[in-house]
Design a protein around this motif. Structure first.
Motif, PDB file in Angstrom:
ATOM      1  N   MET A   1      51.635  27.972  28.117  1.00 52.57           N
ATOM      2  CA  MET A   1      50.240  27.866  28.504  1.00 52.57           C
ATOM      3  C   MET A   1      49.999  28.733  29.740  1.00 52.57           C
ATOM      4  O   MET A   1      50.756  28.669  30.702  1.00 52.57           O
ATOM      5  CB  MET A   1      49.910  26.398  28.801  1.00 52.57           C
ATOM      6  N   LYS A   2      48.951  29.535  29.697  1.00 59.21           N
ATOM      7  CA  LYS A   2      48.593  30.369  30.846  1.00 59.21           C
ATOM      8  C   LYS A   2      48.074  29.492  31.979  1.00 59.21           C
ATOM      9  O   LYS A   2      47.509  28.418  31.729  1.00 59.21           O
ATOM     10  CB  LYS A   2      47.503  31.365  30.464  1.00 59.21           C
ATOM     11  N   MET A   3      48.231  29.962  33.196  1.00 54.91           N
ATOM     12  CA  MET A   3      47.811  29.186  34.360  1.00 54.91           C
ATOM     13  C   MET A   3      46.313  28.875  34.308  1.00 54.91           C
ATOM     14  O   MET A   3      45.894  27.762  34.634  1.00 54.91           O
ATOM     15  CB  MET A   3      48.162  29.926  35.647  1.00 54.91           C
ATOM     16  N   ILE A   4      45.503  29.824  33.883  1.00 54.71           N
ATOM     17  CA  ILE A   4      44.055  29.567  33.836  1.00 54.71           C
ATOM     18  C   ILE A   4      43.730  28.440  32.855  1.00 54.71           C
ATOM     19  O   ILE A   4      42.864  27.611  33.118  1.00 54.71           O
ATOM     20  CB  ILE A   4      43.237  30.845  33.523  1.00 54.71           C
ATOM     21  N   GLU A   5      44.431  28.397  31.753  1.00 49.65           N
ATOM     22  CA  GLU A   5      44.209  27.325  30.781  1.00 49.65           C
ATOM     23  C   GLU A   5      44.624  25.980  31.371  1.00 49.65           C
ATOM     24  O   GLU A   5      43.962  24.963  31.150  1.00 49.65           O
ATOM     25  CB  GLU A   5      44.970  27.604  29.483  1.00 49.65           C
ATOM     26  N   TYR A   6      45.692  25.990  32.134  1.00 50.34           N
ATOM     27  CA  TYR A   6      46.152  24.765  32.801  1.00 50.34           C
ATOM     28  C   TYR A   6      45.109  24.284  33.820  1.00 50.34           C
ATOM     29  O   TYR A   6      44.789  23.098  33.873  1.00 50.34           O
ATOM     30  CB  TYR A   6      47.504  25.017  33.475  1.00 50.34           C
ATOM     31  N   VAL A   7      44.570  25.207  34.604  1.00 47.69           N
ATOM     32  CA  VAL A   7      43.555  24.857  35.601  1.00 47.69           C
ATOM     33  C   VAL A   7      42.319  24.278  34.903  1.00 47.69           C
ATOM     34  O   VAL A   7      41.761  23.262  35.344  1.00 47.69           O
ATOM     35  CB  VAL A   7      43.182  26.080  36.476  1.00 47.69           C
ATOM     36  N   LYS A   8      41.901  24.877  33.813  1.00 46.87           N
ATOM     37  CA  LYS A   8      40.753  24.360  33.059  1.00 46.87           C
ATOM     38  C   LYS A   8      41.028  22.947  32.559  1.00 46.87           C
ATOM     39  O   LYS A   8      40.155  22.069  32.640  1.00 46.87           O
ATOM     40  CB  LYS A   8      40.434  25.279  31.869  1.00 46.87           C
ATOM     41  N   LEU A   9      42.222  22.731  32.047  1.00 49.10           N
ATOM     42  CA  LEU A   9      42.612  21.415  31.547  1.00 49.10           C
ATOM     43  C   LEU A   9      42.533  20.367  32.660  1.00 49.10           C
ATOM     44  O   LEU A   9      41.971  19.285  32.476  1.00 49.10           O
ATOM     45  CB  LEU A   9      44.025  21.477  30.963  1.00 49.10           C
ATOM     46  N   ILE A  10      43.072  20.698  33.817  1.00 46.25           N
ATOM     47  CA  ILE A  10      43.044  19.780  34.959  1.00 46.25           C
ATOM     48  C   ILE A  10      41.601  19.499  35.370  1.00 46.25           C
ATOM     49  O   ILE A  10      41.233  18.342  35.604  1.00 46.25           O
ATOM     50  CB  ILE A  10      43.844  20.351  36.146  1.00 46.25           C
ATOM     51  N   LEU A  11      40.772  20.529  35.459  1.00 45.06           N
ATOM     52  CA  LEU A  11      39.380  20.336  35.861  1.00 45.06           C
ATOM     53  C   LEU A  11      38.634  19.438  34.867  1.00 45.06           C
ATOM     54  O   LEU A  11      37.830  18.599  35.281  1.00 45.06           O
ATOM     55  CB  LEU A  11      38.672  21.682  36.018  1.00 45.06           C
ATOM     56  N   GLU A  12      38.909  19.607  33.594  1.00 44.31           N
ATOM     57  CA  GLU A  12      38.293  18.735  32.582  1.00 44.31           C
ATOM     58  C   GLU A  12      38.697  17.283  32.834  1.00 44.31           C
ATOM     59  O   GLU A  12      37.873  16.379  32.773  1.00 44.31           O
ATOM     60  CB  GLU A  12      38.726  19.149  31.169  1.00 44.31           C
ATOM     61  N   LYS A  13      39.970  17.074  33.132  1.00 46.74           N
ATOM     62  CA  LYS A  13      40.486  15.714  33.297  1.00 46.74           C
ATOM     63  C   LYS A  13      39.983  15.030  34.563  1.00 46.74           C
ATOM     64  O   LYS A  13      39.877  13.811  34.592  1.00 46.74           O
ATOM     65  CB  LYS A  13      42.012  15.720  33.283  1.00 46.74           C
ATOM     66  N   VAL A  14      39.698  15.802  35.612  1.00 49.33           N
ATOM     67  CA  VAL A  14      39.257  15.190  36.879  1.00 49.33           C
ATOM     68  C   VAL A  14      37.751  15.312  37.096  1.00 49.33           C
ATOM     69  O   VAL A  14      37.256  14.928  38.148  1.00 49.33           O
ATOM     70  CB  VAL A  14      40.014  15.782  38.092  1.00 49.33           C
ATOM     71  N   SER A  15      37.032  15.796  36.113  1.00 43.07           N
ATOM     72  CA  SER A  15      35.605  16.061  36.293  1.00 43.07           C
ATOM     73  C   SER A  15      34.770  14.803  36.501  1.00 43.07           C
ATOM     74  O   SER A  15      33.610  14.887  36.879  1.00 43.07           O
ATOM     75  CB  SER A  15      35.056  16.856  35.106  1.00 43.07           C
ATOM     76  N   PHE A  16      35.361  13.635  36.307  1.00 38.81           N
ATOM     77  CA  PHE A  16      34.632  12.383  36.503  1.00 38.81           C
ATOM     78  C   PHE A  16      34.441  12.052  37.988  1.00 38.81           C
ATOM     79  O   PHE A  16      33.614  11.223  38.331  1.00 38.81           O
ATOM     80  CB  PHE A  16      35.367  11.222  35.816  1.00 38.81           C
TER      81      PHE A  16
ATOM     82  N   LEU B   1      39.902  22.281  41.984  1.00 36.16           N
ATOM     83  CA  LEU B   1      39.350  23.628  41.834  1.00 36.16           C
ATOM     84  C   LEU B   1      39.921  24.554  42.902  1.00 36.16           C
ATOM     85  O   LEU B   1      40.400  25.652  42.597  1.00 36.16           O
ATOM     86  CB  LEU B   1      37.825  23.593  41.916  1.00 36.16           C
ATOM     87  N   LYS B   2      39.905  24.101  44.148  1.00 38.03           N
ATOM     88  CA  LYS B   2      40.438  24.919  45.243  1.00 38.03           C
ATOM     89  C   LYS B   2      41.922  25.192  45.043  1.00 38.03           C
ATOM     90  O   LYS B   2      42.393  26.315  45.248  1.00 38.03           O
ATOM     91  CB  LYS B   2      40.209  24.214  46.581  1.00 38.03           C
ATOM     92  N   LYS B   3      42.665  24.182  44.643  1.00 39.83           N
ATOM     93  CA  LYS B   3      44.100  24.330  44.419  1.00 39.83           C
ATOM     94  C   LYS B   3      44.360  25.310  43.272  1.00 39.83           C
ATOM     95  O   LYS B   3      45.224  26.180  43.361  1.00 39.83           O
ATOM     96  CB  LYS B   3      44.702  22.960  44.109  1.00 39.83           C
ATOM     97  N   GLY B   4      43.584  25.183  42.211  1.00 41.80           N
ATOM     98  CA  GLY B   4      43.763  26.047  41.052  1.00 41.80           C
ATOM     99  C   GLY B   4      43.472  27.505  41.356  1.00 41.80           C
ATOM    100  O   GLY B   4      44.160  28.403  40.864  1.00 41.80           O
TER     101      GLY B   4
END
Length: 69
Positions: free
Chosen positions: A1-16, A25-28
């Motif tokens: 998995m590319k890093m950008i895809e990982y960052v998107k996945l994390i952002l989706e999961k914490v978007s609540f 977002l800053k970390k990514g």
């Protein structure tokens, strides 16, 4: 998995939760190339612009400033 895809996945999961979203977002952004940051910026505004526009504006403005300097 590319890093950008990982960052998107994390952002989706914490978007609540606003603070967690901003932190991740800053970390990514620290892990991405300039090209990936541009891609992530576009994706973030499309996906979260209606909810987190202020966070996105502030965070991506800081990135823009640090790239320019």
């Amino acid at each position: 998995m590319k890093m950008i895809e990982y960052v998107k996945l994390i952002l989706e999961k914490v978007s609540f939760e606003k603070e967690l979203f901003e932190k991740e977002l800053k970390k990514g952004l620290k892990q991405l190339s300039l090209k990936e940051i541009k891609e992530l910026r576009k994706w973030c505004y499309e996906r979260f612009g209606s909810v987190y526009r202020g966070i996105l504006n502030r965070t991506f403005r800081k990135v823009q400033i640090s790239i320019s300097v």
